[in-house]
Design a protein around this motif. Structure first.
Motif, PDB file in Angstrom:
ATOM      1  N   SER A 150       0.831  -1.213   0.000  1.00  0.00           N
ATOM      2  CA  SER A 150       0.000   0.000   0.000  1.00  0.00           C
ATOM      3  C   SER A 150       0.865   1.263   0.000  1.00  0.00           C
ATOM      4  N   TRP A 151       2.098   1.162   0.514  1.00  0.00           N
ATOM      5  CA  TRP A 151       2.993   2.318   0.488  1.00  0.00           C
ATOM      6  C   TRP A 151       3.367   2.701  -0.944  1.00  0.00           C
ATOM      7  N   LEU A 152       3.213   1.771  -1.868  1.00  0.00           N
ATOM      8  CA  LEU A 152       3.636   1.986  -3.254  1.00  0.00           C
ATOM      9  C   LEU A 152       2.471   2.342  -4.165  1.00  0.00           C
ATOM     10  N   GLN A 153       1.306   2.610  -3.576  1.00  0.00           N
ATOM     11  CA  GLN A 153       0.171   3.034  -4.389  1.00  0.00           C
ATOM     12  C   GLN A 153       0.473   4.412  -4.972  1.00  0.00           C
ATOM     13  N   GLY A 154       0.464   4.488  -6.271  1.00  0.00           N
ATOM     14  CA  GLY A 154       0.804   5.708  -6.983  1.00  0.00           C
ATOM     15  C   GLY A 154       1.307   5.326  -8.355  1.00  0.00           C
ATOM     16  N   THR A 155       1.717   6.326  -9.112  1.00  0.00           N
ATOM     17  CA  THR A 155       2.187   6.074 -10.481  1.00  0.00           C
ATOM     18  C   THR A 155       3.646   6.437 -10.664  1.00  0.00           C
ATOM     19  N   TYR A 156       4.056   7.577 -10.122  1.00  0.00           N
ATOM     20  CA  TYR A 156       5.409   8.082 -10.366  1.00  0.00           C
ATOM     21  C   TYR A 156       6.311   7.773  -9.175  1.00  0.00           C
ATOM     22  N   PHE A 157       7.434   7.133  -9.452  1.00  0.00           N
ATOM     23  CA  PHE A 157       8.336   6.677  -8.388  1.00  0.00           C
ATOM     24  C   PHE A 157       9.770   6.990  -8.786  1.00  0.00           C
ATOM     25  N   ILE A 158      10.473   7.683  -7.887  1.00  0.00           N
ATOM     26  CA  ILE A 158      11.892   7.970  -8.113  1.00  0.00           C
ATOM     27  C   ILE A 158      12.694   7.427  -6.940  1.00  0.00           C
ATOM     28  N   SER A 159      13.582   6.496  -7.229  1.00  0.00           N
ATOM     29  CA  SER A 159      14.559   6.064  -6.231  1.00  0.00           C
ATOM     30  C   SER A 159      15.790   6.964  -6.354  1.00  0.00           C
ATOM     31  N   LEU A 160      16.399   7.284  -5.227  1.00  0.00           N
ATOM     32  CA  LEU A 160      17.593   8.134  -5.236  1.00  0.00           C
ATOM     33  C   LEU A 160      18.843   7.329  -4.867  1.00  0.00           C
ATOM     34  N   ASP A 161      18.823   6.052  -5.208  1.00  0.00           N
ATOM     35  CA  ASP A 161      19.949   5.159  -4.920  1.00  0.00           C
ATOM     36  C   ASP A 161      20.803   4.975  -6.170  1.00  0.00           C
ATOM     37  N   TRP A 162      21.345   6.074  -6.675  1.00  0.00           N
ATOM     38  CA  TRP A 162      22.159   6.046  -7.896  1.00  0.00           C
ATOM     39  C   TRP A 162      23.458   6.799  -7.636  1.00  0.00           C
ATOM     40  N   THR A 163      24.418   6.686  -8.547  1.00  0.00           N
ATOM     41  CA  THR A 163      25.761   7.219  -8.276  1.00  0.00           C
ATOM     42  C   THR A 163      26.262   8.193  -9.336  1.00  0.00           C
ATOM     43  N   SER A 164      25.359   8.769 -10.106  1.00  0.00           N
ATOM     44  CA  SER A 164      25.791   9.692 -11.153  1.00  0.00           C
ATOM     45  C   SER A 164      24.685  10.675 -11.485  1.00  0.00           C
ATOM     46  N   THR A 165      25.076  11.931 -11.746  1.00  0.00           N
ATOM     47  CA  THR A 165      24.113  12.913 -12.238  1.00  0.00           C
ATOM     48  C   THR A 165      24.100  12.967 -13.760  1.00  0.00           C
ATOM     49  N   LYS A 431       5.691  -5.352  -6.554  1.00  0.00           N
ATOM     50  CA  LYS A 431       4.532  -5.067  -5.712  1.00  0.00           C
ATOM     51  C   LYS A 431       3.523  -4.143  -6.391  1.00  0.00           C
ATOM     52  N   ASN A 432       3.995  -3.309  -7.308  1.00  0.00           N
ATOM     53  CA  ASN A 432       3.102  -2.429  -8.073  1.00  0.00           C
ATOM     54  C   ASN A 432       3.620  -2.349  -9.510  1.00  0.00           C
ATOM     55  N   PRO A 433       3.205  -3.287 -10.370  1.00  0.00           N
ATOM     56  CA  PRO A 433       3.699  -3.304 -11.745  1.00  0.00           C
ATOM     57  C   PRO A 433       3.387  -2.043 -12.530  1.00  0.00           C
ATOM     58  N   GLY A 434       2.423  -1.242 -12.047  1.00  0.00           N
ATOM     59  CA  GLY A 434       2.056  -0.025 -12.760  1.00  0.00           C
ATOM     60  C   GLY A 434       2.950   1.168 -12.482  1.00  0.00           C
ATOM     61  N   LEU A 435       3.928   1.015 -11.599  1.00  0.00           N
ATOM     62  CA  LEU A 435       4.819   2.140 -11.289  1.00  0.00           C
ATOM     63  C   LEU A 435       5.624   2.566 -12.513  1.00  0.00           C
ATOM     64  N   GLU A 436       5.660   3.877 -12.763  1.00  0.00           N
ATOM     65  CA  GLU A 436       6.643   4.432 -13.695  1.00  0.00           C
ATOM     66  C   GLU A 436       7.862   4.796 -12.856  1.00  0.00           C
ATOM     67  N   LEU A 437       8.969   4.155 -13.122  1.00  0.00           N
ATOM     68  CA  LEU A 437      10.075   4.140 -12.166  1.00  0.00           C
ATOM     69  C   LEU A 437      11.388   4.539 -12.822  1.00  0.00           C
ATOM     70  N   ILE A 438      12.120   5.427 -12.145  1.00  0.00           N
ATOM     71  CA  ILE A 438      13.451   5.833 -12.601  1.00  0.00           C
ATOM     72  C   ILE A 438      14.329   6.021 -11.365  1.00  0.00           C
ATOM     73  N   VAL A 439      15.613   5.793 -11.518  1.00  0.00           N
ATOM     74  CA  VAL A 439      16.566   5.925 -10.416  1.00  0.00           C
ATOM     75  C   VAL A 439      17.540   7.049 -10.730  1.00  0.00           C
ATOM     76  N   LEU A 440      17.633   8.022  -9.817  1.00  0.00           N
ATOM     77  CA  LEU A 440      18.535   9.170  -9.959  1.00  0.00           C
ATOM     78  C   LEU A 440      19.459   9.230  -8.752  1.00  0.00           C
ATOM     79  N   GLY A 441      20.498  10.036  -8.841  1.00  0.00           N
ATOM     80  CA  GLY A 441      21.384  10.150  -7.690  1.00  0.00           C
ATOM     81  C   GLY A 441      22.425  11.235  -7.839  1.00  0.00           C
ATOM     82  N   ALA A 442      23.229  11.376  -6.788  1.00  0.00           N
ATOM     83  CA  ALA A 442      24.350  12.298  -6.779  1.00  0.00           C
ATOM     84  C   ALA A 442      25.572  11.591  -7.372  1.00  0.00           C
TER      85      ALA A 442
END
Length: 474
Positions: A150-165, A431-442
């Motif tokens: 239920s925490w993942l209910q939504g459409t747009y998801f950004i993880s910030l676990d990345w190592t490059s801008t 858990k939510n196949p409908g997530l639009e997901l991208i990973v960004l980071g510093a």
């Protein structure tokens, strides 16, 4: 925003947050959430969710989910005093970068946590934001695995676990963690002198991101050294071996205790000196600083039975390690890799291996090979975890929006890529196949090592990108 994010990061660095010991960090994040006027939820694993409503005038914007993990790989330089369950990280701040004094920095993923906390503080006018802070990412991804869907209910998801801008991640490999055990047989030593062999100075690194570089594995090197010593005529007994920290970290050091006859002492020392010279010659080509030493120590009370020692060393040498299957085009990703990540011998052998692959059948075949080899050498293998990969469509609305903002701000493309590493996003997408997901980071360098570096000059690129995205996403 950059200065405020760095203030958040400094505060986090004062809190011990080793994997499986994130309670203090979870409590801190929950307190900050209350201070910032967020809805706060904390589950039984110590995952924390903070949710904040839209700023005035932004109520029509969709919910954006931001995520980072609390825990960090805790390593220290030899001889450095550091207790990861008690001590914070001592920062060394120089112009344009931050490192740590003798330990890993924890910018993986502390800087992501800091960015989300600063956004939730309310510095950026935006629509509704949900921050998810997970635990146990570095060993088994238990936080993501057990996260309430239920925490993942939504459409747009950004993880910030990345190592490059300069790049973003839109896909990752699946992985398997394997533990191999062996009941060892011991006897009193027959020899009369003992040595502590130490192999240090290998670069180590992340078992996914760095495995494609030519990085030697300290455990595998030490096993080869022990076998070469015997092949060259010095009869040794093995009292113990210790190397590496986790399956997802390429070992940079390994130590063992051996017993030998007194009349072979000088010959053993000469062999170690020759091997050290060869390691140094190779390390100069790789710009490493490798050292192999042998110091006299007190005679151990017990050593492995000879057959048992041979079986253990032969098995470890037989384990496929490193890049096992590259993609068939130049410069491509790795299809299959494995890392012999940790070995310890006390009463029994405990060996941890992590395999990564972009196809489940490759990982199944690798584990079958480990099972076969384990049977040959009277070992007990166990698959202790399996993490899914994920893939996002490069033409999704969120990814196109992020890439468009980046290009307008920086006059260059943000390169989307898949990575030969494990990310929690595999579980989130599951858990939510409908997530639009991208990973960004510093911009980070040498994560999972004591050379870990956060480049602060380019942190503004990430902050500027998120600020505009938060205010304009539809």
């Amino acid at each position: 925003m950059v200065d405020e994010v760095l203030r958040q990061f400094r505060a986090l660095c004062a809190i011990p947050r080793a994997t499986f010991h994130e309670e203090a960090c979870a409590e801190y994040i929950a307190r900050k959430g209350l201070e910032y006027g967020c809805k706060v939820v904390r589950d039984g694993k110590n995952n924390v969710m903070l949710e904040k409503g839209a700023h005035p005038g932004y109520g029509h914007r969709p919910l954006l989910i931001l995520q980072a993990h609390m825990d960090m790989v805790c390593k220290k330089e030899p001889g450095h005093e550091y207790d990861p369950l008690r001590d914070g990280i001592r920062l060394i701040e120089e112009e344009g970068k931050i490192t740590a004094d003798g330990t890993t920095l924890g910018a993986d993923n502390g800087i992501g946590v800091a960015v989300i906390l600063e956004i939730l503080r309310g510095a950026v006018p935006c629509g509704p934001v949900r921050g998810i802070f997970t635990v146990e990412e570095e060993q088994g991804m238990g936080g993501a695995k057990n996260l309430d869907a239920s925490w993942l209910q939504g459409t747009y998801f950004i993880s910030l676990d990345w190592t490059s801008t300069r790049t973003s991640c839109i896909g990752c490999a699946a992985s398997r963690s394997i533990r191999v055990k062996k009941n060892l047989r011991w006897r009193p030593p027959k020899h009369d002198t003992a040595f502590r062999l130490k192999l240090v100075g290998l670069p180590g690194g992340h078992s996914g991101l760095d495995i494609g570089h030519v990085r030697r594995n300290a455990i595998c090197e030490m096993v080869q050294i022990l076998q070469n010593i015997q092949l060259l005529g010095v009869n040794i007994e093995l009292a113990g071996i210790e190397g590496g920290t986790a399956g997802n970290v390429i070992p940079d050091s390994c130590m063992c205790t051996v017993s030998a006859t007194l009349d072979k002492e000088e010959e053993l020392k000469e062999l170690i000196a020759v091997m050290d010279g060869q390691l140094n010659a190779d390390s100069q080509l790789a710009k490493e600083s490798v050292h192999l030493t042998a110091d006299r120590v007190r005679q151990p009370g017990k050593v492995l039975e000879r057959k048992c020692m041979k079986e253990m060393l032969d098995f470890i040498q037989s384990v496929p390690d490193g890049v096992l299957k590259p993609l068939p085009y130049e410069g491509g990703l790795v299809q299959l890799s494995a890392n012999t990540g940790k070995v310890s011998v006390e009463e029994d052998l405990d060996l941890v291996i992590m395999a990564r692959g972009n196809e489940e059948q490759l990982l199944d075949a690798y584990y079958s090979r480990i099972q076969y080899q384990a049977l040959r050498y009277h070992m007990i293998p166990e698959q202790i975890s399996r993490e899914p990969g994920f893939a996002s469509a490069p033409d999704g609305k969120l990814i196109r929006k992020v890439c468009g903002i980046y290009k307008a701000q920086n006059k260059e493309e943000l390169i989307p890529e898949a990575v030969h590493a494990g990310l929690e996003c595999g579980y989130f997408k599951q858990k939510n196949p409908g997530l639009e997901l991208i990973v960004l980071g510093a911009d980070l360098k040498d994560i999972h090592t004591t050379g870990e570096t956060l480049y602060t000059e380019r942190l503004r690129l990430l902050c500027s990108l998120l600020e505009e995205l938060l205010g304009t996403i539809e």
